[in-house]
Design an enzyme around this catalytic site. Structure first.
Site, PDB file in Angstrom:
ATOM      1  N   GLY A   1      -1.576   1.572   7.379  1.00  0.00           N
ATOM      2  CA  GLY A   1      -1.049   2.610   8.271  1.00  0.00           C
ATOM      3  C   GLY A   1      -0.754   3.940   7.601  1.00  0.00           C
TER       4      GLY A   1
ATOM      5  N   ASP B   1     -14.879   5.868   9.257  1.00  0.00           N
ATOM      6  CA  ASP B   1     -14.196   4.902   8.388  1.00  0.00           C
ATOM      7  C   ASP B   1     -15.052   3.681   8.099  1.00  0.00           C
ATOM      8  OD1 ASP B   1     -12.307   6.754   8.940  1.00  0.00           O
ATOM      9  OD2 ASP B   1     -10.879   5.379   9.891  1.00  0.00           O
TER      10      ASP B   1
HETATM   11  P1  ADP Z   1      -4.863   2.647   8.657  1.00  0.00           P
HETATM   12  O1  ADP Z   1      -6.217   2.212   9.067  1.00  0.00           O
HETATM   13  O2  ADP Z   1      -4.766   4.120   8.455  1.00  0.00           O
HETATM   14  O3  ADP Z   1      -4.337   1.916   7.462  1.00  0.00           O
HETATM   15  P2  ADP Z   1      -4.201   1.498  11.193  1.00  0.00           P
HETATM   16  O4  ADP Z   1      -2.989   1.541  12.035  1.00  0.00           O
HETATM   17  O5  ADP Z   1      -5.490   1.915  11.783  1.00  0.00           O
HETATM   18  O6  ADP Z   1      -3.882   2.322   9.859  1.00  0.00           O
HETATM   19  O7  ADP Z   1      -4.433   0.012  10.664  1.00  0.00           O
HETATM   20  C1  ADP Z   1      -3.367  -0.702  10.078  1.00  0.00           C
HETATM   21  C2  ADP Z   1      -3.326  -2.094  10.664  1.00  0.00           C
HETATM   22  O8  ADP Z   1      -4.432  -2.871  10.165  1.00  0.00           O
HETATM   23  C3  ADP Z   1      -2.103  -2.879  10.270  1.00  0.00           C
HETATM   24  O9  ADP Z   1      -1.018  -2.600  11.106  1.00  0.00           O
HETATM   25  C4  ADP Z   1      -2.586  -4.310  10.418  1.00  0.00           C
HETATM   26  O10 ADP Z   1      -2.555  -4.700  11.772  1.00  0.00           O
HETATM   27  C5  ADP Z   1      -4.047  -4.220  10.004  1.00  0.00           C
HETATM   28  N1  ADP Z   1      -4.235  -4.601   8.588  1.00  0.00           N
HETATM   29  C6  ADP Z   1      -4.925  -3.901   7.658  1.00  0.00           C
HETATM   30  N2  ADP Z   1      -4.931  -4.557   6.464  1.00  0.00           N
HETATM   31  C7  ADP Z   1      -4.216  -5.681   6.638  1.00  0.00           C
HETATM   32  C8  ADP Z   1      -3.824  -6.751   5.776  1.00  0.00           C
HETATM   33  N3  ADP Z   1      -4.179  -6.786   4.486  1.00  0.00           N
HETATM   34  N4  ADP Z   1      -3.079  -7.740   6.305  1.00  0.00           N
HETATM   35  C9  ADP Z   1      -2.728  -7.710   7.599  1.00  0.00           C
HETATM   36  N5  ADP Z   1      -3.045  -6.737   8.452  1.00  0.00           N
HETATM   37  C10 ADP Z   1      -3.781  -5.710   7.995  1.00  0.00           C
HETATM   38 MG    MG Z   2      -7.194   2.718  10.900  1.00  0.00          MG
END
Ligand code: ADP
Ligand code: MG
Length: 390
Positions: free
Chosen positions: A127, A177
């Site tokens: 996030g 992305d």
């Molecule tokens: P960003 O892509 O900028 O990091 P997003 O809100 O699009 O932010 O995505 C983040 C979300 O992706 C997290 O809230 C979670 O749901 C999921 N996520 C990403 N990596 C993981 C991980 N290693 N374990 C669990 N969930 C993950």
């Molecule tokens: Mg994202």
């Protein structure tokens, strides 16, 4: 941490959890956009690079042979399961929807992954605008390729992952992305033309430069309509100027058509048109290793995002001001906000030899001016998704 070390770490965590070593390990990187902000939905160019921070999945077939994918994340308490004997649909926990959507995409193509025990670990901060979500999707797709012995065309794979984010996570993201996470190459940036969706690798292997990613660690909660409003303003500008998208408008044409649009819409369009030009110019300068020129384009991008597009915020501006004050003599060529805006990260192009000093200086000055601790990562252009084992 080097990818190989990270994979070993995840492998031993998998073994601790499931009592046997994994048969497959796949990884996919996060990304940072060097330049080309808010240009994707205007049919423009973006110039991201994969970063040395990854989503990693280790997996094996379940010992009981069940048709269930069990996903555990080192960062989430809740376990996500996908019962393959039923249609795959979005479900709780939410984080499982990214891999769920990817599994559904494989099934749509007639590729059955079969049951799996999976451990997920990510060094991409969640996030923060470095696209941990695309890293997770592309990592899942890469794991499923290894497991099923199928290799998708990388562009199709990126589009499958984008669709997973749209349909299963409910996020109407662009294509950048997933493209960079799937198609990135070590020592290269990726120029992506969002209109025909074509890509070009741009070499950037000069060891004297690196990218610093400075997370402001703020995310301003706005009414939520800003992104949609900017998009609508761009569409309005294109419509009133009589073209399909702002990609079709030059700076001269914008000036000539100024009376046909409001002052605000004019400034939004001025950013987009200028930014498309800056992205193309940046590619030329990267090819010549003209780092001061790339840096100036990054500063110009930031100024336009702040003044014309109005998607920056105080903390992002503070980071850019600190970077400018350090200047080229202190090793900073350029700096800008990156991502949608209103918080998140800045990206700076710096001398590799000065990474530590610059990081310390930015951290100290940012803390002094905002009271907030920044998180700073250095990265060189990394490789895209890979099968580490299997
Ligand atoms: P960003 O892509 O900028 O990091 P997003 O809100 O699009 O932010 O995505 C983040 C979300 O992706 C997290 O809230 C979670 O749901 C999921 N996520 C990403 N990596 C993981 C991980 N290693 N374990 C669990 N969930 C993950
Ligand atoms: Mg994202």
């Amino acid at each position: 941490m080097k990818l190989q070390d990270l994979a070993s770490h995840v492998s031993s965590e998998f073994e601790k959890l499931y009592g046997r070593p994994p048969r497959w390990i796949a990884a996919a990187p996060g990304r940072v956009n060097i330049i080309g902000e808010h240009t994707d939905y205007n049919d423009g160019f973006v110039l991201p690079m994969a970063i040395e921070y990854y989503s990693v999945m280790a997996a094996d077939r379940p010992v009981d042979g069940r048709e269930v994918i069990t996903l555990r994340s080192t960062l989430e308490a809740e376990v996500a399961t996908i019962d393959l004997t039923r249609p795959v649909r979005p479900a709780a926990p939410k984080w499982g929807n990214y891999p769920r959507g990817v599994v559904a995409g494989f099934q749509e193509r007639g590729i059955q992954p079969g049951g799996l025990d999976v451990l997920l670990h990510s060094t991409v901060p969640l996030g923060s605008g470095l696209s941990s979500s695309a890293a997770l999707e592309v990592c899942t797709a890469t794991l499923l390729e290894a497991v099923t012995g199928t290799t998708l065309d990388p562009v199709e794979k990126a589009l499958l992952c984008q669709k997973a984010e749209h349909d299963f996570a409910g996020v109407p993201c662009g294509i950048m992305d997933q493209f960079i996470s799937a198609l990135g190459r070590e020592g290269h940036l990726l120029l992506l033309d969002c209109r025909p969706r074509t890509t070009e690798l741009v070499p950037m292997s000069d060891p004297s430069v690196a990218l610093l990613i400075i997370n402001t660690n703020v995310k301003h909660e706005l009414s939520g309509g800003e992104y949609a409003e900017r998009r609508a303003q761009c569409e309005e500008a294109a419509r009133n100027l009589g073209v399909e998208s702002l990609r079709d408008v030059t700076a001269v044409q914008l000036e000539a058509g100024k009376s046909k649009i409001s002052e605000t819409v004019y400034r939004r369009a001025r950013h987009v048109i200028g930014e498309i030009g800056r992205t193309v110019d940046a590619v030329g300068s990267v090819r010549q290793s003209d780092w001061p020129a790339v840096g100036q384009l990054m500063y110009a991008s930031h100024a336009a995002l702040r003044d014309d597009y109005e998607v920056s915020c105080e903390e992002l501006d503070v980071v850019v001001e600190i970077a400018e004050a350090i200047g080229e003599r202190g090793g900073v060529y350029g700096c800008r906000m990156t991502g949608g805006g209103f918080g998140g990260c800045c990206v700076a192009l710096v001398k590799a030899s000065a990474v530590e000093d610059i990081s310390k200086k930015i951290a100290a000055d940012y803390k002094a001016r905002t009271g907030i601790a920044a998180t700073i990562f250095a990265s060189r252009p990394a490789a895209g998704a890979t099968v580490v084992k299997g």
